[in-house]
Scaffold this active site. Structure first.
Site, PDB file in Angstrom:
ATOM      1  N   GLU A 148      52.897  47.496  34.713  1.00  0.00           N
ATOM      2  CA  GLU A 148      51.699  47.847  33.846  1.00  0.00           C
ATOM      3  C   GLU A 148      51.251  46.596  33.239  1.00  0.00           C
ATOM      4  O   GLU A 148      52.183  46.095  32.401  1.00  0.00           O
ATOM      5  CB  GLU A 148      51.842  48.939  32.789  1.00  0.00           C
ATOM      6  CG  GLU A 148      52.852  50.177  33.131  1.00  0.00           C
ATOM      7  CD  GLU A 148      53.302  50.741  31.883  1.00  0.00           C
ATOM      8  OE1 GLU A 148      52.650  51.092  30.738  1.00  0.00           O
ATOM      9  OE2 GLU A 148      54.527  51.350  32.136  1.00  0.00           O
ATOM     10  N   TYR A 199      42.700  51.174  34.324  1.00  0.00           N
ATOM     11  CA  TYR A 199      42.069  51.905  33.251  1.00  0.00           C
ATOM     12  C   TYR A 199      41.826  51.144  31.927  1.00  0.00           C
ATOM     13  O   TYR A 199      42.205  50.013  31.911  1.00  0.00           O
ATOM     14  CB  TYR A 199      42.810  53.051  33.058  1.00  0.00           C
ATOM     15  CG  TYR A 199      44.350  52.663  32.667  1.00  0.00           C
ATOM     16  CD1 TYR A 199      45.268  52.207  33.498  1.00  0.00           C
ATOM     17  CD2 TYR A 199      44.772  53.135  31.331  1.00  0.00           C
ATOM     18  CE1 TYR A 199      46.655  51.923  33.076  1.00  0.00           C
ATOM     19  CE2 TYR A 199      46.309  52.811  30.955  1.00  0.00           C
ATOM     20  CZ  TYR A 199      47.132  52.069  31.819  1.00  0.00           C
ATOM     21  OH  TYR A 199      48.249  52.000  31.401  1.00  0.00           O
ATOM     22  N   HIS A 220      61.771  51.518  30.142  1.00  0.00           N
ATOM     23  CA  HIS A 220      60.319  50.731  30.040  1.00  0.00           C
ATOM     24  C   HIS A 220      60.866  49.515  29.302  1.00  0.00           C
ATOM     25  O   HIS A 220      61.136  49.340  28.024  1.00  0.00           O
ATOM     26  CB  HIS A 220      59.507  51.867  29.213  1.00  0.00           C
ATOM     27  CG  HIS A 220      58.273  51.380  28.799  1.00  0.00           C
ATOM     28  ND1 HIS A 220      57.625  51.414  27.640  1.00  0.00           N
ATOM     29  CD2 HIS A 220      57.041  51.430  29.599  1.00  0.00           C
ATOM     30  CE1 HIS A 220      56.358  51.197  27.602  1.00  0.00           C
ATOM     31  NE2 HIS A 220      55.966  51.081  29.014  1.00  0.00           N
ATOM     32  N   THR A 259      50.728  49.102  38.498  1.00  0.00           N
ATOM     33  CA  THR A 259      50.803  49.334  40.203  1.00  0.00           C
ATOM     34  C   THR A 259      51.431  50.542  40.431  1.00  0.00           C
ATOM     35  O   THR A 259      51.883  51.242  39.688  1.00  0.00           O
ATOM     36  CB  THR A 259      51.968  48.076  40.478  1.00  0.00           C
ATOM     37  OG1 THR A 259      53.206  48.515  40.151  1.00  0.00           O
ATOM     38  CG2 THR A 259      51.797  46.809  40.221  1.00  0.00           C
ATOM     39  N   HIS A 268      54.364  45.727  30.681  1.00  0.00           N
ATOM     40  CA  HIS A 268      55.441  46.535  30.891  1.00  0.00           C
ATOM     41  C   HIS A 268      56.340  46.764  32.230  1.00  0.00           C
ATOM     42  O   HIS A 268      55.217  46.943  33.169  1.00  0.00           O
ATOM     43  CB  HIS A 268      55.130  47.845  30.229  1.00  0.00           C
ATOM     44  CG  HIS A 268      54.781  47.607  28.829  1.00  0.00           C
ATOM     45  ND1 HIS A 268      54.191  48.625  28.043  1.00  0.00           N
ATOM     46  CD2 HIS A 268      54.600  46.724  27.968  1.00  0.00           C
ATOM     47  CE1 HIS A 268      53.786  48.457  26.911  1.00  0.00           C
ATOM     48  NE2 HIS A 268      54.284  46.951  26.839  1.00  0.00           N
ATOM     49  N   GLU A 295      43.673  47.658  31.961  1.00  0.00           N
ATOM     50  CA  GLU A 295      45.156  47.658  32.389  1.00  0.00           C
ATOM     51  C   GLU A 295      45.062  48.019  33.864  1.00  0.00           C
ATOM     52  O   GLU A 295      44.340  48.854  34.570  1.00  0.00           O
ATOM     53  CB  GLU A 295      45.927  48.569  31.629  1.00  0.00           C
ATOM     54  CG  GLU A 295      47.428  48.614  32.092  1.00  0.00           C
ATOM     55  CD  GLU A 295      48.338  49.208  30.646  1.00  0.00           C
ATOM     56  OE1 GLU A 295      47.677  48.986  29.366  1.00  0.00           O
ATOM     57  OE2 GLU A 295      49.368  49.578  30.981  1.00  0.00           O
ATOM     58  N   ASP A 351      43.180  50.803  28.115  1.00  0.00           N
ATOM     59  CA  ASP A 351      44.137  51.002  27.400  1.00  0.00           C
ATOM     60  C   ASP A 351      43.667  50.294  26.009  1.00  0.00           C
ATOM     61  O   ASP A 351      43.966  49.202  26.079  1.00  0.00           O
ATOM     62  CB  ASP A 351      45.554  50.750  27.971  1.00  0.00           C
ATOM     63  CG  ASP A 351      46.716  51.177  27.186  1.00  0.00           C
ATOM     64  OD1 ASP A 351      46.460  52.155  26.458  1.00  0.00           O
ATOM     65  OD2 ASP A 351      47.679  50.614  27.140  1.00  0.00           O
TER      66      ASP A 351
END
Lengths: 494, 69
Positions: free
Chosen positions: A10, A88, A238, A98, A152, A95, A90
C-alpha cells in the site's frame, strides 16, 4: 512448512497543486481518484463492514472509533480497479494498494502499474483545474519538514507462528535491511541528529519497538491484526517501516528478501540470537551512516555492522534452502541479496544502478560537483524531491531509466498489462473480473468479500476468505458460463 | 527477466576484459571511456537543468504534506 507467499503493498503518495494558494490536499485527492477514466462512472462501495483495524495481534481489542464514511463519501474516496487494486483517498494522501500477488516480480509490475495509474489520474485531474495550476504527485515518504506518509508491505503468514518469534527475529532484520531498501534523502527530521544525507526517508520517524499505531509513535513492528482472510489460519503481517522505492531492483530486494526471512521465521529456521540491544536507536543510526560501517551491540554479545547482521541472515537462508527445492525467483533473490551485501561491504557507492539511496546520492553528488553547489542549495533539494515525481518527462528517476543508467527487473509490457488486468493466481482475479464483467451490479468490495446488487433481491455478499482461491483456474469457467450476473450470483449462493 | 540482467552484467564484464588487453591500446581505451563518462555526466546534468522545476527555493519550501498512514 511456510505458506505459499501472498504479498501486496500500500503506497501513499505526496500530493500538491502548483500555483494554488488555497491548496487543500483532501479535495485534491478526491479530484484525483475520480478523474481517472476507469473510475468516472464507478458506484462501488468499499465495504468497511469486513474491516477491523483496531484488532491487535497480541490478542486484545483496542478501544476507539472506526472510521466509516457515509455511502456517497465512501464512493467518492474509494475506487476498486479492474486489476484488483484499490485506488483511494487515505487521510490527506492518494493511495494505491496493489492486488494480492504471489511473487515479487508481479509485485513490482503492480506497484509500477500504480505509478502509471497515478500519472494518468494526475493528467486528467490537472485538466480540470484552473489554467496555470498543475497537480503533482510524488512517490516518496517525507516532505522533509517532519511529516511522513507510508509505504506498507503485507505478507500473509501462518496464524500458528508465535507473534513473539516475529517480534524477536524480524526486528533486527528490518533495522538492518535499510542498507539496501532506503530511498535516501537530504538531512534529518523529527529531532534526529543532523546529517547531510541519509539512507532512509522513514527512519527518523520510528520511535518504539512494537505497537498498533501507524501515524504517531511509529513502531518497528506494527501489531495491526487484520488478516483480510480466514482469521484462524492466517495473519497478515503489516510492515510499516519501509521506504517507497523508485528502483525496481530495490523493491525486488526489499520485498523478495523480506518474504524469504518470514519463511524462515515460520519454519523456525532462525537459529541465532539476532537481537540488537537498542533497536529503535539503531534504526536511525543505520540510516544516518552511508558508509555502512557503524557497529551495533548485539544481545548475544559483540558488535556487528548492519551488513554483518544481514550476512548472518543470508547464511541462515542459504542453509535453509540448501536442503529444499527452491523456486527460481527465490533463487535469484538470494543471489542478488548476496551480491548486494558484498558490494555494500566493498563500497556502497558501487550500487549506483541498483539501490535507490545510492542512485540518488550519486545524482546529487554529480550535480553538486558540476554546478558547484552544496546539500542546502534549493536546486539540490529540488532534485531530491523530483527524483520521485511520477511524471515520465519530469521525474528524475525516469530520466535515468531512459538513459539506461539504472537496472530493470520487469518489462514495460508487464507493467502496462498490470494496469488493467488482475493477477491470475489469487482472489484478485475474481474481484477484478467481476468489476470488469458486471460493473453495474457490484455493490461493494473488500479484500475478502465482494457483494452484488441484483434486481430487487437483498445484497448478496460473497466471502473470499482464501487469498489463493478465486483464481483464473478456479473461476474463469464459471464466469464464462454466466455472462448474466443473476445467474452468477445464483450459482455462487446455491 | 533475470536472464536480461545476467546479460547486462556480463556485457559490462566483457568490456572490462578488453581494457586489460595490451598496454598502449588498453590505456587509450581507458582514457576514451573516461571521456565518455564525463560527457555522459555533462549531458545528464544539462538534461536535469532542463526539466528541474523553476523557482526551486519556493517550490521546496511550499512542499508541505500532512502526516499519513
Amino acid at each position: 512448512m511456510p505458506l505459499p507467499s501472498v504479498i501486496g503493498t500500500e503506497i501513499e503518495y505526496g500530493i500538491t497543486v502548483q500555483n494554488d494558494r488555497d491548496f487543500d490536499p483532501i479535495s485534491s485527492c478526491v479530484l484525483l481518484v475520480n478523474a481517472y477514466q476507469e473510475n468516472q462512472d464507478s458506484q462501488i462501495l468499499w465495504d468497511y463492514d469486513q474491516e477491523n483495524p483496531l484488532m491487535d495481534a497480541r490478542g486484545f481489542h483496542v478501544e476507539g472509533e472506526k472510521y466509516t464514511p457515509n455511502q456517497q463519501e465512501n464512493i467518492a474516496r474509494n475506487k476498486t480497479l479492474r486489476n484488483g487494486a484499490r485506488f483511494y483517498v487515505d487521510h490527506a494522501h492518494p493511495e494505491y494498494s496493489t492486488p494480492e500477488v504471489t511473487n515479487v516480480l508481479d509485485l513490482i509490475a503492480y506497484e509500477r502499474a500504480g505509478e502509471r495509474t497515478m500519472e494518468m489520474a494526475r493528467r486528467a485531474a490537472t485538466a480540470l483545474l484552473p489554467p496555470g495550476q498543475t497537480l503533482l504527485i510524488y512517490k516518496n515518504n517525507s516532505d522533509r519538514k517532519g511529516n511522513s506518509y507510508g509505504n506498507h508491505e503485507n505478507y500473509l503468514i501462518e496464524r500458528k507462528t508465535p507473534f513473539k518469534d516475529v517480534v524477536e527475529h524480524f526486528t533486527p532484520f528490518l533495522v538492518s535491511r535499510q542498507i539496501y531498501t532506503g530511498a535516501g534523502k537530504i538531512g534529518s527530521e523529527n529531532r534526529a541528529m543532523q546529517c547531510d544525507y541519509q539512507i532512509s526517508q522513514r527512519a527518523d520517524f520510528f520511535e518504539t519497538e512494537v505497537a498498533l499505531d501507524t501515524m504517531v509513535k511509529r513502531p518497528i513492528i506494527n501489531t495491526r491484526d487484520e488478516p483480510h482472510a480466514d482469521r484462524d489460519k492466517y495473519r497478515r503481517l503489516h510492515v510499516i517501516i519501509g521506504d517507497s522505492n523508485m528502483s525496481e531492483v530495490t523493491t525486488y530486494l526489499r520485498v523478495g528478501v523480506t518474504s524469504v526471512i518470514l519463511a524462515l521465521i515460520e519454519d523456525q529456521a532462525i537459529t541465532k540470537n539476532m537481537s540488537i540491544v537498542e533497536p529503535v536507536r539503531a534504526v536511525k543510526e543505520v540510516s544516518h551512516d552511508i558508509a555502512c560501517k557503524r557497529e551495533f551491540s548485539m544481545d548475544r554479545g559483540g558488535r556487528l555492522t548492519a551488513i554483518q547482521i544481514q550476512e548472518d541472515f543470508l547464511e541462515m537462508a542459504l542453509a535453509y534452502f540448501s536442503s529444499r527445492e527452491v523456486d527460481p525467483i527465490i533463487k535469484d533473490v538470494l543471489t542478488r541479496w548476496e551480491h548486494t551485501l558484498s558490494r555494500l561491504k566493498e563500497d556502497p557507492m558501487q550500487l549506483d544502478r541498483e539501490i535507490d539511496w545510492v542512485i540518488k546520492h550519486k545524482l546529487l553528488r554529480d550535480y553538486m560537483s558540476k554546478r558547484n553547489t552544496s546539500w542546502d542549495h534549493p536546486q539540490v533539494q529540488m532534485l531530491d524531491l523530483q527524483y520521485h515525481d511520477v511524471r515520465p518527462d519530469k521525474g528524475l528517476y525516469f530520466l535515468l531509466e531512459r538513459r539506461d543508467a539504472v537496472e530493470r527487473i520487469v518489462d514495460d509490457a508487464d507493467i502496462e498489462k498490470a494496469v488493467y488486468a488482475p493477477p491470475t493466481d489469487t482472489r484478485a482475479y475474481f474481484r477484478g473480473e467481476c468489476i470488469r464483467r458486471y460493473p453495474d451490479s457490484v455493490f461493494g468490495v473488500n479484500w475478502d468479500s465482494i457483494s452484488f446488487n441484483v434486481g430487487d433481491e437483498p445484497i448478496k455478499r460473497i466471502l473470499m476468505n482464501e487469498p489463493l482461491k478465486g483464481t483464473k483456474a478456479h473461476v474463469e469457467e464459471l464466469l464464462n458460463a454466466n455472462p448474466n450476473v443473476e445467474d452468477l450470483v445464483r450459482s455462487l449462493t446455491s | 527477466m533475470s536472464d536480461q540482467e545476467q546479460k547486462k552484467r556480463s556485457d559490462g564484464g566483457d568490456s572490462g576484459e578488453e581494457t586489460k588487453g595490451d598496454d598502449g591500446a588498453g590505456q587509450k581505451k581507458i582514457a576514451k571511456r573516461g571521456e565518455e563518462l564525463k560527457e555522459e555526466m555533462d549531458t545528464l546534468i544539462d538534461e536535469i537543468d532542463e526539466v528541474l522545476e523553476e523557482n526551486a527555493e519556493e517550490f521546496v519550501k511550499n512542499y508541505v504534506q500532512r502526516g499519513g498512514e
